[in-house]
Design a protein around this motif. Sequence first.
Motif, PDB file in Angstrom:
ATOM      1  N   MET A  34       1.392  -1.485   0.019  1.00 48.61           N
ATOM      2  CA  MET A  34      -0.202  -0.338  -0.299  1.00 48.61           C
ATOM      3  C   MET A  34       0.932   1.803   0.323  1.00 48.61           C
ATOM      4  SD  MET A  34      -2.742   0.721   2.315  1.00 48.61           S
ATOM      5  CE  MET A  34      -2.201  -0.024   4.196  1.00 48.61           C
ATOM      6  N   THR A  35       0.507   2.154  -0.875  1.00 51.15           N
ATOM      7  CA  THR A  35       1.447   3.433  -1.289  1.00 51.15           C
ATOM      8  C   THR A  35       0.452   4.909  -0.424  1.00 51.15           C
ATOM      9  OG1 THR A  35       2.746   2.074  -2.687  1.00 51.15           O
ATOM     10  CG2 THR A  35       2.959   4.302  -2.957  1.00 51.15           C
ATOM     11  N   ASP A  36       1.371   5.488  -0.326  1.00 54.36           N
ATOM     12  CA  ASP A  36       0.773   6.327  -0.037  1.00 54.36           C
ATOM     13  C   ASP A  36       1.213   7.710  -0.046  1.00 54.36           C
ATOM     14  OD1 ASP A  36      -1.860   6.088   1.785  1.00 54.36           O
ATOM     15  OD2 ASP A  36      -0.833   5.869   3.327  1.00 54.36           O
ATOM     16  N   VAL A  37       0.812   8.484  -1.291  1.00 54.70           N
ATOM     17  CA  VAL A  37       1.460   9.874  -1.614  1.00 54.70           C
ATOM     18  C   VAL A  37       1.273  11.068  -0.899  1.00 54.70           C
ATOM     19  CG1 VAL A  37       2.210  11.088  -3.369  1.00 54.70           C
ATOM     20  CG2 VAL A  37       2.115   8.402  -3.672  1.00 54.70           C
ATOM     21  N   LEU A  38       1.916  11.928  -0.517  1.00 46.98           N
ATOM     22  CA  LEU A  38       2.469  13.060   0.069  1.00 46.98           C
ATOM     23  C   LEU A  38       2.659  14.403  -1.120  1.00 46.98           C
ATOM     24  CD1 LEU A  38       1.512  15.511   2.422  1.00 46.98           C
ATOM     25  CD2 LEU A  38       3.579  14.899   3.215  1.00 46.98           C
ATOM     26  N   LEU A  39       1.344  15.118  -1.775  1.00 50.33           N
ATOM     27  CA  LEU A  39       2.438  16.005  -2.073  1.00 50.33           C
ATOM     28  C   LEU A  39       2.237  17.377  -2.129  1.00 50.33           C
ATOM     29  CD1 LEU A  39       2.713  16.674  -5.415  1.00 50.33           C
ATOM     30  CD2 LEU A  39       0.291  17.224  -6.114  1.00 50.33           C
ATOM     31  N   CYS A  40       3.772  17.862  -1.685  1.00 48.04           N
ATOM     32  CA  CYS A  40       3.243  19.590  -0.977  1.00 48.04           C
ATOM     33  C   CYS A  40       3.173  20.855  -2.311  1.00 48.04           C
ATOM     34  CB  CYS A  40       4.360  19.563  -0.615  1.00 48.04           C
ATOM     35  SG  CYS A  40       4.653  17.849   1.151  1.00 48.04           S
ATOM     36  N   VAL A  41       2.707  21.681  -1.931  1.00 48.54           N
ATOM     37  CA  VAL A  41       1.975  22.336  -3.341  1.00 48.54           C
ATOM     38  C   VAL A  41       2.336  23.625  -2.619  1.00 48.54           C
ATOM     39  CG1 VAL A  41       0.012  22.924  -4.499  1.00 48.54           C
ATOM     40  CG2 VAL A  41       0.349  20.638  -4.166  1.00 48.54           C
ATOM     41  N   GLY A  42       3.278  24.724  -3.375  1.00 43.29           N
ATOM     42  CA  GLY A  42       3.288  25.914  -2.971  1.00 43.29           C
ATOM     43  C   GLY A  42       4.745  26.217  -3.622  1.00 43.29           C
TER      44      GLY A  42
END
Length: 151
Positions: free
Chosen positions: A1-9
Amino acid sequence: MTDVLLCVGNSMMGDDGAGPLLADMCRQAARGDWVVIDGGSAPENDIVAIRELQPERLLIVDATDMGLNPGDIRLIDPQDIAEQYLMTTHNMPLNYLIDQLCEDVSDVLFLGIQPDIVGFCYPMTAAIKHAVETVYLSLDDRDAPGRFPAL
């Protein structure tokens, strides 16, 4: 199971740097099992990389003008982003990115952090730094980001 955190800014735009600050914090000391991507001000450039990871969950964190107090954090229904005209400073509207990724990712969460000052070369305010720390600390519990108050 893969979880991705996409940090934007954009870290050069004061409080809009909330996402990149979160990515930096995670690079220095990982929390949970998130694969962290710093999407910067053009997160649409990361669509292919995210699809290749085939995540079960995608958490997007961005400074978003929601008309709240600086540093307030809200869980926003991704389908509401375009309808509510939430303001961000990115090249393409975030609803475009989310629409593309919802085709491949079953669980997409969007956390908005209310900025105070967004301007070129302004420092990040203390309220936003505190909010980023709060989100960062929540990452140990896979389900905690989904427990922030809804907008």
